[in-house]
Design a protein around this motif. Structure first.
Motif, mmCIF file in Angstrom:
data_model
loop_
_atom_site.group_PDB
_atom_site.id
_atom_site.type_symbol
_atom_site.label_atom_id
_atom_site.label_comp_id
_atom_site.label_asym_id
_atom_site.label_seq_id
_atom_site.Cartn_x
_atom_site.Cartn_y
_atom_site.Cartn_z
ATOM 1 N N TYR A 146 0.832 -1.345 0.062
ATOM 2 C CA TYR A 146 0.146 -0.114 0.108
ATOM 3 C C TYR A 146 0.871 1.356 -0.030
ATOM 4 O O TYR A 146 0.595 2.059 -0.769
ATOM 5 N N ASP B 213 1.198 4.099 -2.725
ATOM 6 C CA ASP B 213 0.878 5.421 -2.636
ATOM 7 C C ASP B 213 2.183 6.353 -3.183
ATOM 8 O O ASP B 213 1.822 7.416 -3.498
ATOM 9 N N VAL C 278 0.351 -0.192 -9.492
ATOM 10 C CA VAL C 278 -0.685 0.749 -9.567
ATOM 11 C C VAL C 278 -1.487 0.253 -10.456
ATOM 12 O O VAL C 278 -1.168 0.353 -11.905
ATOM 13 N N PRO D 61 -4.818 2.882 -13.352
ATOM 14 C CA PRO D 61 -4.775 4.472 -12.836
ATOM 15 C C PRO D 61 -5.969 5.526 -13.365
ATOM 16 O O PRO D 61 -6.189 5.280 -14.466
ATOM 17 N N ASP D 62 -6.715 6.026 -12.628
ATOM 18 C CA ASP D 62 -7.695 6.946 -13.254
ATOM 19 C C ASP D 62 -7.000 8.233 -13.013
ATOM 20 O O ASP D 62 -6.800 8.840 -12.048
ATOM 21 N N THR E 138 -5.879 8.316 -8.986
ATOM 22 C CA THR E 138 -6.637 7.465 -8.242
ATOM 23 C C THR E 138 -6.263 6.078 -8.796
ATOM 24 O O THR E 138 -6.578 5.685 -10.117
ATOM 25 N N ALA E 139 -6.041 5.013 -8.017
ATOM 26 C CA ALA E 139 -5.749 3.671 -8.636
ATOM 27 C C ALA E 139 -5.909 2.680 -7.506
ATOM 28 O O ALA E 139 -5.997 2.935 -6.456
ATOM 29 N N ARG E 140 -6.224 1.530 -8.217
ATOM 30 C CA ARG E 140 -6.419 0.338 -7.156
ATOM 31 C C ARG E 140 -4.825 -0.429 -6.881
ATOM 32 O O ARG E 140 -4.110 -0.222 -7.695
ATOM 33 N N ASP F 158 -10.282 -4.475 -0.980
ATOM 34 C CA ASP F 158 -10.129 -3.698 -2.360
ATOM 35 C C ASP F 158 -9.621 -2.299 -1.875
ATOM 36 O O ASP F 158 -10.288 -1.659 -0.953
ATOM 37 N N THR G 135 -7.715 1.347 -2.555
ATOM 38 C CA THR G 135 -7.118 2.298 -3.562
ATOM 39 C C THR G 135 -6.106 3.292 -3.140
ATOM 40 O O THR G 135 -6.219 3.515 -1.782
ATOM 41 N N HIS H 67 -4.735 7.409 -3.602
ATOM 42 C CA HIS H 67 -5.252 8.894 -4.388
ATOM 43 C C HIS H 67 -4.170 9.739 -3.890
ATOM 44 O O HIS H 67 -3.562 9.749 -2.890
#
Length: 153
Positions: A53, A57, A102, A105-106, A122-124, A133, A135, A137
């Motif tokens: 995580y 990030d 990542v 990614p949005d 923003t991505a999972r 789940d 994400t 940011h």
């Protein structure tokens, strides 16, 4: 904390075994191993998930900052082209630093004020635990750089 849990389990199991049998500590190690192994595995997997995580990030934050730097530098010179150039920089950073970390990614280009531009990512992220789940940011915003020629006094 693990020591306190171990002591509690040891006392509980000891009471149960002594109540059922007069053999004392016979088999206590095997019972403790069976009860504490899942806790140990959970702690190991939780540590790995924690690391995944925070690395994801950092990748998202670095990509957002690099895209925002590009957007700030090109928004004044080419008003419509900064979005595509910043998107390319963000995609490049993600593909170099963590393409498997990542996921999907949005990337959004933001312009909260007149002379401010930025990037939001923003991505999972992959998870160790099934059904989890998570994400990440990241957002980086800054003023548009303007270069003004010196008039000379």
């Amino acid at each position: 904390m693990l020591v306190a849990v171990r002591r509690w389990v040891h006392r509980w199991v000891r009471r149960r075994v002594e109540a059922a049998s007069a053999r004392g500590d016979s088999g206590m190690t095997a019972i403790e191993f069976v009860l504490l192994t899942p806790v140990l595995f959970f702690m190991i997997f939780a540590t790995v998930q924690f690391a995944l995580y925070f690395f994801a990030d950092h990748v998202a934050q670095a990509a957002a900052q690099a895209g925002a730097r590009k957007a700030r530098a090109t928004a004044d010179a080419r008003p419509g082209a900064w979005r595509g150039e910043a998107q390319d920089v963000v995609d490049s950073y993600i593909s170099q630093l963590g393409p498997q970390l990542v996921i999907a990614p949005d990337v959004k280009m933001v312009q909260p004020e007149q002379n401010t531009v930025g990037v939001e990512v923003t991505a999972r992220i992959p998870t160790v635990f099934p059904g989890l789940d998570l994400t990440v940011h990241a957002q980086s915003v800054g003023p548009v750089e303007r270069f003004v020629q010196d008039e000379g006094n």
